[in-house]
Design a protein around this motif. Structure first.
Motif, PDB file in Angstrom:
ATOM      1  N   ASN A 218       7.202   4.625  -0.053  1.00 57.63           N
ATOM      2  CA  ASN A 218       7.140   6.006  -0.560  1.00 57.63           C
ATOM      3  C   ASN A 218       6.597   6.965   0.496  1.00 57.63           C
ATOM      4  O   ASN A 218       7.044   8.117   0.591  1.00 57.63           O
ATOM      5  CB  ASN A 218       6.266   6.064  -1.810  1.00 57.63           C
ATOM      6  CG  ASN A 218       6.960   5.460  -3.013  1.00 57.63           C
ATOM      7  OD1 ASN A 218       8.189   5.493  -3.109  1.00 57.63           O
ATOM      8  ND2 ASN A 218       6.189   4.885  -3.926  1.00 57.63           N
TER       9      ASN A 218
ATOM     10  N   GLN B  58       0.829  -1.213   0.000  1.00 64.32           N
ATOM     11  CA  GLN B  58       0.000   0.000   0.000  1.00 64.32           C
ATOM     12  C   GLN B  58       0.863   1.264   0.000  1.00 64.32           C
ATOM     13  O   GLN B  58       0.477   2.286   0.535  1.00 64.32           O
ATOM     14  CB  GLN B  58      -0.912  -0.001   1.231  1.00 64.32           C
ATOM     15  CG  GLN B  58      -1.928  -1.131   1.243  1.00 64.32           C
ATOM     16  CD  GLN B  58      -2.645  -1.248   2.578  1.00 64.32           C
ATOM     17  OE1 GLN B  58      -2.057  -1.064   3.644  1.00 64.32           O
ATOM     18  NE2 GLN B  58      -3.937  -1.554   2.536  1.00 64.32           N
ATOM     19  N   ASN B  59       2.065   1.129  -0.590  1.00 60.92           N
ATOM     20  CA  ASN B  59       2.920   2.298  -0.819  1.00 60.92           C
ATOM     21  C   ASN B  59       3.644   2.789   0.440  1.00 60.92           C
ATOM     22  O   ASN B  59       4.032   3.953   0.528  1.00 60.92           O
ATOM     23  CB  ASN B  59       2.088   3.448  -1.411  1.00 60.92           C
ATOM     24  CG  ASN B  59       2.942   4.423  -2.205  1.00 60.92           C
ATOM     25  OD1 ASN B  59       3.940   4.035  -2.805  1.00 60.92           O
ATOM     26  ND2 ASN B  59       2.554   5.695  -2.191  1.00 60.92           N
TER      27      ASN B  59
ATOM     28  N   GLU C 162      -0.327  12.720   0.514  1.00 59.74           N
ATOM     29  CA  GLU C 162      -0.064  11.341   0.089  1.00 59.74           C
ATOM     30  C   GLU C 162      -0.634  10.303   1.070  1.00 59.74           C
ATOM     31  O   GLU C 162      -0.987   9.189   0.665  1.00 59.74           O
ATOM     32  CB  GLU C 162       1.440  11.115  -0.077  1.00 59.74           C
ATOM     33  CG  GLU C 162       2.095  11.974  -1.151  1.00 59.74           C
ATOM     34  CD  GLU C 162       2.554  13.332  -0.630  1.00 59.74           C
ATOM     35  OE1 GLU C 162       3.303  14.016  -1.347  1.00 59.74           O
ATOM     36  OE2 GLU C 162       2.154  13.722   0.506  1.00 59.74           O
TER      37      GLU C 162
END
Length: 542
Positions: free
Chosen positions: A265, A261-262, A328
């Motif tokens: 990043n 799920q990123n 984000e």
């Protein structure tokens, strides 16, 4: 060369002599206590020896790292649980007279067990009975004794006011004495600084058994006590703290993201913004392995980063800030929970929703005790994404099943306080701090060695990406791997600097100077206590 049999006999005789001398000193110590206590019948009720049926339960109750609760762990000859200051004075005088080392324990959370373990004959002064708290809400101050826990302190503050708080840690069973002595931080770090940044007086007993307040101890000693580490200068009995205004409503959230799920990043991006956020906002990241269910691949192991946060205000103020600075993460109103500051203490401690506030008075940990090893780092520049991914590879190893990394942001008021304001030097220039942790469930030297080697490997891997010259560390996350004093009590400044500058940077030299003045014989000592460094001609006199 001695034969094996001769060597065995020699060793047996030496150890037998040491134990006999220790037992003799133990009786001498108890006799000395009776002579130096105003009420000998009273102090007898606060003393525990290995012959007492409750000795083990008293010793083990405040041990929070099972590495130091094994049959092999050295045990104290006597545990003193004083009810009044005079009993601490007597313990210091009698330990000096009879040749015992003192270990002082408030909550028992020392990561390396130094508040209750020693390789030489020792006694424990356990402050568990000295935990009174007097809150003066009218003047925004409180006196708290060192044996209180921070959970007890929070509860007593909330009893008197819904809009006063204090910036200490998230674990409610941590003792005030040790927590404050090393600096002490929590989720209001960026707004109000450390616990010790808000200490304004203290009661302190020196090596001669004299009781001091801030005025009589002098500003040098008062400076040293606020972050110079516990048990180096004497015993702090109580602290006067400044209470701080908190809003009626705070907002908390925990947003978990896995690698799929990123998470990588998001962590990478967090490094650039977390220390520059509104100082009311604290977003830490807790990274650990979890089991994830994938429809195609079934259950598999992955890494989860939980973005765990408190904002000193309502969600309607928080959401625009997050949208502007960290969109984000995708924070929504549904992620946010509004509550009082004291309720947030329960939330971050892990208590189930709806628990009464008086659970903060319970000194028994919410979660079962485990074996663990910890380390710490400070990060001055964002860690590259590739290096983060390399870290995740280490978490795939078997020993990392219950490992964690906790990333806590700096910035805010921490950037404004000088490195030399208190002994705690980790201020401006730090983006965040890392706490490395590895836990395990089973006893055994081989099992412990495997897990400790794993966290050392992790520590070695991240070395190029964290602070250096020195590689800074936080003394409340004590780590004997970074260096130790000599066990004979004779440690040079250069030898102690190996670990001392990592905890205290340029403040270490001043700490040594103060220690040498207030405890020239180095009576208060442990593996990482501030050493007393006397010129050779003065050492002879001592």
């Amino acid at each position: 060369m001695k034969s094996p049999i001769t060597l065995f006999v020699y060793t047996f005789v030496v150890l037998s002599f040491a134990w006999a001398a220790s037992a003799h000193n133990h009786e001498d110590f108890l006799h000395c206590l009776s002579l130096h206590s105003p009420n000998s019948s009273s102090i007898s009720k606060t003393i525990y020896t290995p012959n007492d049926s409750s000795y083990s339960s008293v010793l083990n109750f405040s041990i929070h790292n099972l590495r130091f609760a094994t049959p092999r762990t050295p045990k104290p000859q006597v545990i003193v649980t004083p009810l009044q200051v005079s009993e601490i004075k007597a313990s210091i005088i009698c330990a000096k007279t009879t040749g015992f080392q003192i270990r002082t324990r408030s909550g028992g959370h020392d990561y390396e067990g130094l508040s209750y373990v020693s390789d030489v004959p020792f006694i424990i002064v356990d402050l568990i009975n000295l935990r009174s708290i007097n809150v003066d809400a009218k003047n925004n101050v409180a006196w708290v004794q060192s044996g209180a826990t921070i959970g007890e302190l929070y509860y007593r503050i909330a009893e008197k006011s819904k809009t006063l708080g204090f910036p200490a840690g998230v674990c409610p069973t941590v003792g005030v004495g040790g927590h404050f002595s090393g600096g002490g931080y929590g989720l209001m770090l960026r707004k109000f600084g450390l616990a010790v940044d808000n200490v304004i007086d203290a009661y302190f007993i020196d090596v001669n058994g004299n009781l001091h307040d801030r005025k009589s101890m002098g500003e040098d000693v008062f400076w040293a006590l606020r972050g110079g580490g516990g048990a180096s200068f004497g015993i702090v009995v109580a602290w006067k703290i400044k209470l701080l205004q908190v809003p009626p409503i705070v907002t908390v959230f925990t947003v978990p993201r896995t690698l799929e799920q990123n998470a990588t990043n998001l962590i990478h991006r967090w490094q650039y913004i977390a220390s520059k956020q509104d100082d009311r906002l604290f977003i830490r990241i807790i990274i650990r392995g979890v089991n994830s269910t994938n429809p195609q691949q079934g259950s598999q192991r992955t890494l989860e980063a939980a973005f765990n946060s408190m904002f000193l205000g309502k969600s309607e103020e928080l959401l625009p800030i997050m949208q502007n600075t960290f969109p984000e993460l995708g924070l929504t109103k549904e992620d946010c929970i509004e509550m009082s500051w004291i309720e947030s203490i329960l939330y971050f401690a892990g208590f189930p929703s709806g628990q009464p506030l008086n659970v903060l008075l319970d000194r028994t940990p919410l979660f079962p005790k485990r074996f663990f090893k910890a380390k710490s780092d400070y990060v001055n520049e964002p860690i590259p994404k590739a290096a983060l991914e390399g870290t995740w590879e280490l978490f795939k190893e078997e020993e990392a099943e219950a490992a964690e990394m906790i990333l806590s942001p700096y910035g805010g008021i921490m950037d404004e306080i000088s490195e030399s304001e208190t002994p705690f030097p980790h201020r401006a220039g730090n983006l965040y701090k890392i706490q490395h942790l590895v836990y395990w469930e089973e006893e055994g030297e081989d099992i412990a060695e495997r897990h400790i080697n794993w966290i050392r490997k992790l520590y070695s891997y991240v070395a190029p990406y964290v602070s250096n010259n020195p590689r800074a560390a936080y003394i409340n996350y004590r780590d004997l791997d970074i260096g130790m004093n000599n066990k004979n009590g004779k440690t040079s400044y250069e030898e102690a600097s190996v670990w001392g500058v990592k905890y205290f940077k340029g403040n270490f030299k001043r700490l040594v100077s103060i220690k040498t003045k207030v405890d020239p014989s180095n009576f208060f000592m442990n593996e990482q206590s501030i050493p007393s460094i006397l010129p050779w001609w003065k050492k002879r006199a001592h």
